[in-house]
Design an enzyme around this catalytic site. Sequence first.
Site, short mmCIF file in Angstrom:
data_model
loop_
_atom_site.label_atom_id
_atom_site.label_comp_id
_atom_site.label_asym_id
_atom_site.label_seq_id
_atom_site.Cartn_x
_atom_site.Cartn_y
_atom_site.Cartn_z
N GLN A 101 0.85 -1.20 0.00
CA GLN A 101 0.00 0.00 0.00
C GLN A 101 0.88 1.24 0.00
O GLN A 101 0.39 2.35 -0.11
CB GLN A 101 -0.86 0.03 1.26
CG GLN A 101 -1.77 -1.15 1.41
CD GLN A 101 -2.37 -1.19 2.81
OE1 GLN A 101 -3.28 -0.44 3.13
NE2 GLN A 101 -1.84 -2.04 3.66
N ASN A 102 2.19 1.04 0.18
CA ASN A 102 3.10 2.18 0.30
C ASN A 102 3.45 2.75 -1.07
O ASN A 102 3.39 2.06 -2.08
CB ASN A 102 4.37 1.77 1.04
CG ASN A 102 4.07 1.37 2.47
OD1 ASN A 102 3.00 1.69 2.98
ND2 ASN A 102 4.98 0.65 3.10
N ILE A 103 3.86 3.99 -1.04
CA ILE A 103 4.15 4.69 -2.29
C ILE A 103 5.60 5.15 -2.31
O ILE A 103 6.00 5.95 -3.13
CB ILE A 103 3.23 5.92 -2.41
CG1 ILE A 103 3.37 6.80 -1.16
CG2 ILE A 103 1.78 5.47 -2.58
CD1 ILE A 103 2.79 8.17 -1.33
N ASP A 104 6.41 4.61 -1.34
CA ASP A 104 7.75 5.16 -1.14
C ASP A 104 8.83 4.49 -1.98
O ASP A 104 10.00 4.89 -1.92
CB ASP A 104 8.10 5.10 0.36
CG ASP A 104 7.95 3.70 0.95
OD1 ASP A 104 8.09 2.70 0.21
OD2 ASP A 104 7.68 3.60 2.17
N HIS A 119 -1.38 1.49 -4.40
CA HIS A 119 -1.71 2.93 -4.37
C HIS A 119 -0.81 3.78 -5.26
O HIS A 119 -0.82 5.00 -5.17
CB HIS A 119 -1.67 3.44 -2.92
CG HIS A 119 -2.74 2.85 -2.04
ND1 HIS A 119 -2.58 2.67 -0.69
CD2 HIS A 119 -3.97 2.38 -2.33
CE1 HIS A 119 -3.69 2.12 -0.18
NE2 HIS A 119 -4.53 1.93 -1.15
N CYS A 151 2.65 19.09 -22.65
CA CYS A 151 1.43 19.83 -22.95
C CYS A 151 1.18 21.01 -22.01
O CYS A 151 0.21 21.75 -22.17
CB CYS A 151 0.22 18.89 -22.97
SG CYS A 151 -0.34 18.41 -21.33
N GLY A 188 2.64 -4.54 9.15
CA GLY A 188 2.48 -3.11 9.42
C GLY A 188 1.29 -2.45 8.76
O GLY A 188 1.41 -1.39 8.18
P1 NAD Z 1 -1.56 1.70 7.97
O1 NAD Z 1 -2.72 0.84 7.81
O2 NAD Z 1 -0.52 1.64 6.93
O3 NAD Z 1 -0.97 1.43 9.47
C1 NAD Z 1 0.30 1.52 9.96
C2 NAD Z 1 0.54 0.28 10.86
O4 NAD Z 1 1.93 0.14 11.08
C3 NAD Z 1 -0.11 0.31 12.25
O5 NAD Z 1 -0.86 -0.88 12.43
C4 NAD Z 1 1.09 0.32 13.22
O6 NAD Z 1 0.84 -0.39 14.42
C5 NAD Z 1 2.13 -0.39 12.38
N1 NAD Z 1 3.54 -0.17 12.75
C6 NAD Z 1 4.11 0.89 13.38
N2 NAD Z 1 5.44 0.70 13.52
C7 NAD Z 1 5.73 -0.50 12.95
C8 NAD Z 1 6.93 -1.26 12.78
N3 NAD Z 1 8.13 -0.81 13.17
N4 NAD Z 1 6.83 -2.46 12.16
C9 NAD Z 1 5.64 -2.95 11.73
N5 NAD Z 1 4.48 -2.28 11.89
C10 NAD Z 1 4.51 -1.06 12.48
O7 NAD Z 1 -2.12 3.12 8.17
P2 NAD Z 1 -1.80 4.58 7.67
O8 NAD Z 1 -0.46 5.02 8.08
O9 NAD Z 1 -2.99 5.33 8.10
O10 NAD Z 1 -1.76 4.50 6.09
C11 NAD Z 1 -2.84 4.74 5.26
C12 NAD Z 1 -2.42 4.48 3.84
O11 NAD Z 1 -1.38 5.39 3.45
C13 NAD Z 1 -1.86 3.11 3.64
O12 NAD Z 1 -2.20 2.71 2.34
C14 NAD Z 1 -0.38 3.34 3.74
O13 NAD Z 1 0.37 2.35 3.08
C15 NAD Z 1 -0.21 4.71 3.09
N6 NAD Z 1 1.01 5.34 3.63
C16 NAD Z 1 2.17 5.04 3.01
C17 NAD Z 1 3.37 5.49 3.52
C18 NAD Z 1 4.63 5.09 2.79
O14 NAD Z 1 4.61 4.99 1.55
N7 NAD Z 1 5.69 4.81 3.51
C19 NAD Z 1 3.38 6.30 4.67
C20 NAD Z 1 2.15 6.62 5.28
C21 NAD Z 1 0.97 6.10 4.75
ZN ZN Z 2 0.78 16.58 -20.49
#
Ligand code: NAD
Ligand code: ZN
Length: 245
Positions: A101-104, A119, A151, A188
Amino acid sequence: MENKIKEVVELIKNSKRTTAFTGAGISVESGIPPFRGEGGLWNKYDPIVLDLNYFFSNPRESWSVIKEIFYDFFGTAKFNRAHEVLAEMEKQNYLSAVITQNIDNLHQEAGSKVVHEFHGNSKTLICTSCNNRFPITDNVFKKLPPKCEDCGSLLKPDFIFFGEGIPQQAYQKSIEAAQNSDVFIVIGSTGEVMPASQMPVIAKQNGATIIEINPNTSNYTSGITDIFLQGKAGEVLDLVMRGLE
Ligand code: NAD
Ligand code: ZN
């Protein structure tokens, strides 16, 4: 914990298809905070900048916050031990795919090859008019908001904003992976973001054993999780990797 790790290692060794499903938690040890909860980004910033209508009406204001969060701040993060272990597991044929789900982009930077980005990704920008994509360069943010070289229209990060659909291909591939896995490792993720949160449920319905790694309980823990490895992603996955070697 030691016995649980042993059990998980055996499950992975005997599995035909193991998939990892990752949320913001896997990047916390890289210094990227999650959105929600303690230290979450939405305590500091207003999520409205990722609302599509707001973005189109206020591109410069939105972009100045987006740049600060996703490029000045996220941009300097390095992958951690958890990303590294998943890449190593794939290389050794213990892992078929990562659904993230991460975008990093940290899974790819750590060496993972099969990554379904639910995402999207922040490392490219997409034109809101001609759909051409551009890599991030030093010049692109010189003047905000960034504009398309082809564009002249407004550029947007190539990840989905609130109210946007899931990228078609990533969605299909993620569902397929969830349906065809016998071991599914949730790392996570709170399980609060729809429809991504359904992937572990689909895996479970199709007979997968659900392993969860998180320092805190989530929506999955008392429901579909079979084995809960409570702890930080990097530390727990390091123990799993030692067991596999
Ligand atoms: P999420 O559902 O991604 O929740 C974060 C979870 O990580 C929590 O359950 C927390 O307990 C857990 N966590 C904290 N530290 C940890 C560790 N060291 N190891 C393992 N788990 C750990 O919720 P969100 O942050 O509300 O994200 C919402 C959406 O936005 C998601 O799709 C998420 O992937 C995205 N998002 C992405 C990034 C990124 O790309 N790095 C950052 C923030 C949010
Ligand atoms: Zn364009």
